[in-house]
Design an enzyme around this catalytic site. Structure first.
Site, short mmCIF file in Angstrom:
data_model
loop_
_atom_site.label_atom_id
_atom_site.label_comp_id
_atom_site.label_asym_id
_atom_site.label_seq_id
_atom_site.Cartn_x
_atom_site.Cartn_y
_atom_site.Cartn_z
NE ARG A 166 -2.64 -1.37 3.51
CZ ARG A 166 -3.02 -2.56 3.97
NH1 ARG A 166 -3.81 -3.33 3.26
NH2 ARG A 166 -2.61 -2.99 5.15
CG PHE A 181 -11.20 -8.33 -5.61
CD1 PHE A 181 -12.22 -9.27 -5.68
CD2 PHE A 181 -10.44 -8.10 -6.75
CE1 PHE A 181 -12.46 -9.98 -6.86
CE2 PHE A 181 -10.67 -8.79 -7.93
CZ PHE A 181 -11.68 -9.73 -7.98
CG ASP A 234 -15.45 -6.25 -1.59
OD1 ASP A 234 -14.23 -6.40 -1.38
OD2 ASP A 234 -16.30 -7.12 -1.33
CB ALA A 290 -14.26 -7.98 -9.33
CG ASP A 350 -5.29 -7.61 -2.49
OD1 ASP A 350 -4.78 -8.74 -2.61
OD2 ASP A 350 -5.37 -7.01 -1.40
CB CYS A 383 -3.42 -13.85 -0.88
SG CYS A 383 -5.20 -14.09 -1.04
#
Length: 401
Positions: free
Chosen positions: A213, A229, A251, A281, A305, A345
């Protein structure tokens, strides 16, 4: 009589433990005493030597190792391990930082405590157990946190309803183990945010994106930013501090949008540069069109993300297709000269696999794309050198011609 029940390994299956890998798989076990889910067990090689102690759990990963010697797993053990984790956070400048009071104190295998996550937000530590053994030890862990943190932490909240194995017969829910607090505002790099440790994802905020960030902030000046997201809006309010012209947050969760709006107001009250959208999205990206007058697309900085597309290897193929589709759509809809921050992730997805998915997306979108940065998890999410599986966060910063 032995204090701990024993697990006996097949011949040759002790080699990974001698190299300090923290997992014992069920297929490596020759036989065992009468062990129960969550119990601390002694792991024994075929030659009868003790390899260490760990938490037993029903499943593919049968034992998560807590020690590779004869160290007792008692209250002093928890204090020693948490003190080691705190010393690391002090060394990297995160504990006692005047510009931020949120950081990960314990990162599972990365801090030699497999199955345990501890995040600190101001005076509150949020504990998350990913194994039954850590759940059983939760009260000792909470007491050790307060003792070791020495007035840095007054409250310990337990948040494991969604992280414990579904087969575990556990009835206790989330709640404070020590203290109580309704102060849900924490700080990161001088920016404030609400922490939803009651019902939010993970421990209430995505601490692992802190440094990414901060990097995004340096690219945001005078750009039109789309944060996909967005969850709690972390990238959004960093972009605003970085001087973005406008920031749109997307989102599919109404609660996430409410959190994003709340965090933006907390840092930038009455700032009309931000707008949020509760929408899928892919549908949002699909309906982005060029400006009829200028012929330009509306965004020149896009953040992708998403949540983990593959939580298990069985979902890997579909996850890679999802990453390709998502990035292709962003490449197609970003203004020339734009920047894309894109992440995975998913622990099951390797850096090379993610990069290949993004490469395929760029080729299918027929855009010239260059890698500016390769991103990863921050220092308070350390990777145990003996446990490469702990490297889960992958990211790329891309320049799109």
């Amino acid at each position: 009589m032995n204090k701990y029940q024993r697990i006996y390994l097949k011949k040759g299956k002790e080699e990974s433990l001698r190299r300090f890998h923290p997992w014992v798989f069920s297929g490596a076990i020759h036989h065992s005493d009468d062990v129960h889910d969550g119990e601390t067990v002694e792991v024994v090689a075929a030659d009868g030597s003790t390899l260490g102690f760990g938490h037993f759990q029903i499943g593919s990963i049968a034992v998560r190792m807590l020690s590779f010697d004869t160290t007792e797993i008692d209250f002093n053990y928890w204090k020693t391990r948490i003190k080691s984790a705190l010393d690391t956070r002090i060394a990297i400048g995160l504990a006692d930082n005047p510009n931020g009071n949120s950081y990960r104190l314990v990162h599972g295998e990365g801090d030699n405590l497999p199955g345990l996550i501890i995040d600190c937000y101001g005076k509150t530590a949020v504990v998350q157990a990913h194994s039954v053994g850590m759940h059983i030890a939760r009260n000792d862990i909470a007491k050790a946190i307060v003792e070791v943190m020495n007035n840095r932490i007054n409250n310990v909240y337990y948040k494991s309803e969604t992280t414990l194995p579904y087969k575990a017969e556990i009835t206790e829910g989330n709640g404070f183990l020590i203290g109580n607090s309704d102060d849900d505002i924490a700080m990161e790099n001088g920016l404030k945010f609400h922490v939803d440790w009651l019902k939010g994802q993970k421990t209430g905020f995505f601490i692992d994106q802190r440094e990414n960030r901060k990097l995004l902030e340096t690219y945001a000046e005078n750009r039109s930013v789309l944060n996909m997201f967005c969850y709690t809006g972390g990238f959004s309010f960093y972009a605003m501090r970085g001087g973005a012209r406008l920031v749109h947050s997307v989102d599919s969760s109404e609660k996430a949008i409410a959190l994003t709006d709340s965090n933006v107001r907390l840092n930038f009250a009455d700032d009309n540069r931000h707008q949020s959208f509760c929408e899928d999205a892919f549908k949002f990206l699909e309906r982005i069109n060029r400006d009829s007058t200028t012929g330009n697309y509306p965004y020149d900085l896009i953040i992708l993300d998403p949540p983990a597309f593959a939580k298990h290897r069985s979902a890997l193929h579909n996850a890679l297709k999802g990453y390709t589709r998502l990035n292709q759509k962003a490449f197609e809809k970003i203004q020339s000269g734009g920047i894309v921050f894109t992440f995975s992730c998913s622990q099951a997805v390797t850096k090379d696999q993610f990069r290949a998915a993004v490469f395929t997306a760029a080729a299918q979108a027929r855009r010239n794309v260059r890698i500016l940065h390769q991103l990863h998890q921050p220092a308070d999410h350390p990777i145990n050198i003996y446990h490469p599986e702990g490297e889960y966060l992958k990211g790329l910063v891309l320049y799109v011609e």
